[in-house]
Design a protein around this motif. Structure first.
Motif, PDB file in Angstrom:
ATOM      1  N   GLY A  55      -4.826   2.922  -3.612  1.00  0.00           N
ATOM      2  CA  GLY A  55      -4.886   4.270  -4.187  1.00  0.00           C
ATOM      3  C   GLY A  55      -4.954   4.270  -5.691  1.00  0.00           C
ATOM      4  N   LEU A  56      -5.518   3.208  -6.266  1.00  0.00           N
ATOM      5  CA  LEU A  56      -5.564   3.053  -7.724  1.00  0.00           C
ATOM      6  C   LEU A  56      -6.908   3.550  -8.256  1.00  0.00           C
ATOM      7  N   PRO A  57      -6.941   4.663  -8.982  1.00  0.00           N
ATOM      8  CA  PRO A  57      -8.201   5.173  -9.544  1.00  0.00           C
ATOM      9  C   PRO A  57      -8.810   4.163 -10.513  1.00  0.00           C
ATOM     10  N   SER A  58     -10.142   4.189 -10.589  1.00  0.00           N
ATOM     11  CA  SER A  58     -10.832   3.172 -11.384  1.00  0.00           C
ATOM     12  C   SER A  58     -11.898   3.764 -12.289  1.00  0.00           C
ATOM     13  N   ILE A  59     -12.051   3.096 -13.437  1.00  0.00           N
ATOM     14  CA  ILE A  59     -13.230   3.260 -14.290  1.00  0.00           C
ATOM     15  C   ILE A  59     -14.039   2.001 -14.070  1.00  0.00           C
ATOM     16  N   VAL A  60     -15.273   2.129 -13.563  1.00  0.00           N
ATOM     17  CA  VAL A  60     -16.032   0.946 -13.173  1.00  0.00           C
ATOM     18  C   VAL A  60     -17.279   0.760 -14.017  1.00  0.00           C
ATOM     19  N   ARG A 100       0.818  -1.219   0.000  1.00  0.00           N
ATOM     20  CA  ARG A 100       0.000   0.000   0.000  1.00  0.00           C
ATOM     21  C   ARG A 100       0.854   1.273   0.000  1.00  0.00           C
ATOM     22  N   ASP A 101       1.831   1.360   0.881  1.00  0.00           N
ATOM     23  CA  ASP A 101       2.637   2.585   0.985  1.00  0.00           C
ATOM     24  C   ASP A 101       3.415   2.853  -0.302  1.00  0.00           C
ATOM     25  N   ARG A 102       4.001   1.808  -0.877  1.00  0.00           N
ATOM     26  CA  ARG A 102       4.742   1.962  -2.132  1.00  0.00           C
ATOM     27  C   ARG A 102       3.812   2.383  -3.258  1.00  0.00           C
ATOM     28  N   SER A 103       2.626   1.782  -3.273  1.00  0.00           N
ATOM     29  CA  SER A 103       1.660   2.113  -4.323  1.00  0.00           C
ATOM     30  C   SER A 103       1.212   3.561  -4.204  1.00  0.00           C
ATOM     31  N   MET A 104       0.932   4.009  -2.985  1.00  0.00           N
ATOM     32  CA  MET A 104       0.491   5.385  -2.785  1.00  0.00           C
ATOM     33  C   MET A 104       1.587   6.371  -3.193  1.00  0.00           C
ATOM     34  N   SER A 105       2.820   6.081  -2.844  1.00  0.00           N
ATOM     35  CA  SER A 105       3.927   6.957  -3.218  1.00  0.00           C
ATOM     36  C   SER A 105       4.032   7.071  -4.735  1.00  0.00           C
ATOM     37  N   ARG A 106       3.872   5.933  -5.409  1.00  0.00           N
ATOM     38  CA  ARG A 106       3.963   5.938  -6.867  1.00  0.00           C
ATOM     39  C   ARG A 106       2.805   6.732  -7.482  1.00  0.00           C
ATOM     40  N   LYS A 107       1.587   6.517  -6.989  1.00  0.00           N
ATOM     41  CA  LYS A 107       0.430   7.194  -7.564  1.00  0.00           C
ATOM     42  C   LYS A 107       0.483   8.711  -7.358  1.00  0.00           C
ATOM     43  N   GLU A 140      -5.754  10.095  -3.477  1.00  0.00           N
ATOM     44  CA  GLU A 140      -5.783  10.522  -2.079  1.00  0.00           C
ATOM     45  C   GLU A 140      -7.138  10.254  -1.447  1.00  0.00           C
ATOM     46  N   LYS A 141      -8.204  10.546  -2.174  1.00  0.00           N
ATOM     47  CA  LYS A 141      -9.551  10.399  -1.624  1.00  0.00           C
ATOM     48  C   LYS A 141      -9.913   8.934  -1.389  1.00  0.00           C
TER      49      LYS A 141
END
Length: 333
Positions: free
Chosen positions: A250-255, A146-153, A305-306
């Motif tokens: 923290g991965l934005p999505s099109i759903v 999670r932390d690595r993913s958030m930093s990347r995003k 972030e949201k």
């Protein structure tokens, strides 16, 4: 998979967990066994109805002292739980729908749009109700990244890699419709990772159809979906369990909705501007969503972030703690 996630958390608290699972195509029974748990397989010939399973279950749990059962089954309701009361010390239900009566001691519904009031009149007032993403049963592999993913995003300035993931059912036709709806102008300039679950029948047909698209990589039952989410800039997914996992990362999505019970969740997300939405019946809607994301990657950082604030990846520990409080330490699960 969420019951396996919960079992792993309970095992860390020294509970003994065993599984009762059907032998349906694409099941997770071998994965359960590989993770060190006993899995009692329910053969199709033993299943005339859910109630008909009770004698079979009693025979398989007869040696366990005062067992508790955790039920994750859309066809189990109050009638079944009342009939099972004499066999179990406690009954715990994992639910998504809040659309039927229960006779359980604890209900868990991690849906983003769910509140305890949704169970008013459907469950005994003495029962504990855990609702919302605070109790999402997110696997450890997502929490670890999670932390690595958030930093990347949050530091990402482009959208170059998109993950397509539609859950564990046979979603071959949904994946195909999605890929066909992506215009060549996008598919030639963006990398796509496509998850092919174990329940998809004849995946080779789907893979061969798009074999000439060198920007598309198919991942058959991948070891780590979390790693794919870590490296992705955007996801295309159903409004189901994968949304909770992508939010944790923290991965934005099109759903889109691929089942009726996903409509309310999709609408809840859209109203709060937490995702973009497309319809399989309107292929051009996916093109518009993709163009919006590709042209404005800064907006993806805001969404990251949201959504990450809603799912922190510690839900399994919270649920395990609630179950531990409910049960005495010597009771089996």
């Amino acid at each position: 998979m969420r019951t396996l996630t919960l079992a792993q958390a309970l095992a860390q608290d020294q509970f003994d967990c065993e599984f009762l699972c059907r032998d349906l195509p694409g099941n997770c029974n071998e994965k359960i066994k590989k993770n060190g748990f006993v899995c009692h397989e329910i053969k199709s010939q033993n299943l005339q109805s859910e109630l008909s399973l009770l004698p079979w279950i009693k025979e398989n749990i007869d040696s366990i002292n005062e067992p508790t059962i955790i039920v994750d089954h859309y066809n189990v309701d109050k009638e079944w739980e009342v009939s099972a009361r004499s066999m179990f010390r406690r009954i715990i239900t994992i639910d998504d729908l809040a659309n039927r009566q229960f006779d359980c001691d604890l209900v868990i519904n991690p849906n983003l749009n769910c509140n305890a009031s949704d169970y008013s009149g459907s469950i005994a007032t003495s029962a504990k109700i855990l609702t919302g993403p605070r109790y999402a049963l997110i696997r450890q592999e997502f929490s670890n990244r999670r932390d690595r993913s958030m930093s990347r995003k949050l530091n990402n300035k482009t959208c170059r890699r998109i993950l397509i993931i539609f859950g564990g059912s046979n979603t071959a036709s949904v994946i195909r419709q999605t890929l066909v709806a992506i215009p060549k102008t996008i598919i030639d300039h963006v990398f796509f990772d496509v998850v092919i679950g174990s329940a998809i029948l004849k995946p080779e047909l789907l893979i061969s159809e798009f074999s000439n698209n060198h920007t598309i990589t198919f991942h058959k039952d991948p070891n780590s979906v979390a790693e794919l989410m870590l490296n992705a800039d955007l996801a295309i997914s159903a409004a189901g369990g994968a949304v909770l996992e992508s939010f944790c990362m923290g991965l934005p999505s099109i759903v889109t909705s691929i089942a009726e019970n996903q409509d309310d969740i999709a609408n809840w997300l859209i109203e709060r501007q937490l995702c973009l939405h497309f319809s399989l019946q309107q292929p051009d809607s996916l093109k518009q969503c993709l163009e919006t994301c590709l042209e404005n990657p800064a907006s993806l950082r805001t969404v990251s972030e949201k959504i990450s604030a809603l799912v922190d990846g510690r839900g399994r520990q919270r649920v395990a703690a609630e179950i531990k409080a409910l049960l005495s330490s010597e009771a089996g699960v």
